[in-house]
Design a protein around this motif. Structure first.
Motif, short mmCIF file in Angstrom:
data_model
loop_
_atom_site.label_atom_id
_atom_site.label_comp_id
_atom_site.label_asym_id
_atom_site.label_seq_id
_atom_site.Cartn_x
_atom_site.Cartn_y
_atom_site.Cartn_z
N GLU A 136 0.79 -1.24 0.00
CA GLU A 136 0.00 0.00 0.00
C GLU A 136 0.82 1.29 0.00
O GLU A 136 0.30 2.34 -0.33
CB GLU A 136 -0.96 -0.01 1.20
CG GLU A 136 -0.36 0.21 2.59
CD GLU A 136 0.35 -1.00 3.19
OE1 GLU A 136 0.48 -2.02 2.52
OE2 GLU A 136 0.80 -0.91 4.35
N SER A 137 2.09 1.20 0.38
CA SER A 137 2.86 2.44 0.55
C SER A 137 4.33 2.23 0.22
O SER A 137 4.80 1.09 0.13
CB SER A 137 2.75 2.89 2.02
OG SER A 137 3.31 1.90 2.87
N TRP A 197 6.66 2.87 2.24
CA TRP A 197 7.19 2.25 3.46
C TRP A 197 7.09 0.73 3.34
O TRP A 197 8.04 0.00 3.63
CB TRP A 197 6.38 2.74 4.67
CG TRP A 197 6.91 2.32 6.00
CD1 TRP A 197 7.66 3.08 6.84
CD2 TRP A 197 6.76 1.04 6.65
NE1 TRP A 197 7.97 2.36 7.98
CE2 TRP A 197 7.43 1.11 7.88
CE3 TRP A 197 6.11 -0.16 6.30
CZ2 TRP A 197 7.47 0.04 8.77
CZ3 TRP A 197 6.18 -1.23 7.19
CH2 TRP A 197 6.85 -1.12 8.40
N ARG A 251 -1.31 6.11 16.38
CA ARG A 251 -0.88 7.45 15.94
C ARG A 251 -1.96 8.48 16.23
O ARG A 251 -1.67 9.64 16.52
CB ARG A 251 -0.51 7.45 14.45
CG ARG A 251 0.81 6.73 14.20
CD ARG A 251 1.13 6.55 12.73
NE ARG A 251 2.31 5.70 12.59
CZ ARG A 251 2.69 5.12 11.48
NH1 ARG A 251 1.99 5.27 10.37
NH2 ARG A 251 3.78 4.36 11.44
N ASN A 295 0.55 8.63 7.40
CA ASN A 295 1.75 8.17 6.69
C ASN A 295 2.06 9.08 5.50
O ASN A 295 1.24 9.93 5.11
CB ASN A 295 1.66 6.69 6.27
CG ASN A 295 0.95 6.47 4.95
OD1 ASN A 295 0.16 7.29 4.49
ND2 ASN A 295 1.20 5.32 4.33
#
Ligand code: AHR
Length: 327
Positions: A48-49, A51, A183, A233
């Motif tokens: 998805e990212s 990262w 978060r 993110n």
């Protein structure tokens, strides 16, 4: 054959195909029987990212380096796929199961099945909310509450002594995931002493660039005044930057942006003044994970919790770090 056994067979075939395609492969037969290689079943969240891509690469490269056969399965951000993959790993009698749970809850049954099969489980990157601590041996990853707190602390400092309300919009990560939950709460905790910070809208962008852009577009339409964007993110922040620019505003100036991850693309945006602060979340967990796997298999005791070391970056620091950034 029972329905469950048939489903497990299908899942087994799915993981075997993924193994053959992935970098950790070995054709599925190079396991304990043929070379006494340690076999690890790893269920990844998805892709998805930026990262996540860096995290997958790190784990696959470290497995190769460590001589570990990695059965890699991509869950495409679906818990049901992870459960299928874990069941398939159990059926294949891997030595250790490692996984990054897409969401926090709903794991007890499948983890109990791994425990009954005497296969140790290591959590990596994200945690589960299970009360039964015997269901996994260790959790390696970031402190997401601390990350949210760092973002909130930056905001408090940034607006210190400045009068007037500060309207914040929040792009949340995947609903029910540990990083989204933590978060959010870490940030809320850091700003709660200052009533001038108003979170005027908060919605999930599922940790993706496309969703981050889409939700930011909606925020820009529904909110008359947005001072700050807090993104869980970098990919969502980068998507939101596109939406802000398309709306004729300047990201980083008209709307200040604080994000989490510290990937290269975000550092580039910071060097252009588009992101104001980035809290680091380190995806390079591969070497530590392989060390843990070996220790667990050797019967050595390992810490229940291993926290990743992380910092945070101002635009100046990000610009300086950019040439040597690994992900
Ligand atoms: O679990 C870590 C988070 O998941 C990262 O912050 C995000 O980019 C990823 O998708």
């Amino acid at each position: 054959m029972s329905k469950r056994a048939a489903a497990a067979l299908v899942a087994g075939a799915m993981v075997a195909v993924l193994t053959a395609c992935g970098s950790g492969g070995g054709g599925g037969s190079a396991g304990k029987g043929s070379g006494h290689k340690l076999v690890v079943g790893f269920s990844q969240v998805g892709a998805e990212s930026g990262w996540r891509t860096a995290n997958t690469k790190s784990i696959q490269e470290s497995a190769k380096k460590a001589g570990v056969e990695l059965k890699f399965s991509d869950a495409q951000q679906k818990q049901e796929n992870q459960i299928k993959a874990i069941r398939s790993f159990i059926q294949q009698k891997v030595d250790v199961i490692a996984f990054s749970p897409v969401v926090e809850s709903g794991w007890d049954t499948v983890l109990k099945e791994a425990k009954d099969a005497h296969i140790p489980v290591i959590l990596t990157d994200r945690a589960v909310d299970s009360k039964d601590e015997s269901l996994y041996v260790s959790f390696l990853g970031s402190d997401f509450v601390e990350e949210g707190k760092k973002a909130g602390d930056w905001l408090v400092k940034e607006y210190q002594g400045k009068p007037g309300d500060v309207n914040v919009v929040q792009l949340e990560g995947t609903t029910g995931s540990a990083p989204a939950n933590d978060r959010k709460s870490g940030f809320a905790d850091a700003v709660k002493g200052e009533p001038k910070f108003k979170v005027v809208a908060s919605q999930t962008g599922d940790f993706t660039r496309a969703k981050g852009k889409e939700v930011m577009q909606a925020f820009l339409k529904s909110q008359p005044k947005i001072d700050v964007l807090y993104a869980h993110n970098d990919d969502m922040a980068l998507g939101a930057i596109q939406a802000i620019e398309e709306a004729g505003k300047k990201p980083g100036t008209d709307i200040r942006i604080v994000s989490v991850d510290g990937v290269k693309d975000a550092f580039t945006a910071m060097s252009q003044g588009k992101i104001n602060y980035d809290v680091e979340c380190n995806p390079l967990l591969g070497d530590q994970l392989m060390d843990l796997v070996k220790k667990v298999k050797a019967g050595e005791s390992v810490p229940r919790r291993i926290k990743t070391e992380e910092g945070a970056f101002t635009p100046e620091q990000a610009t300086a770090a950019l040439p040597n950034r690994q992900y």
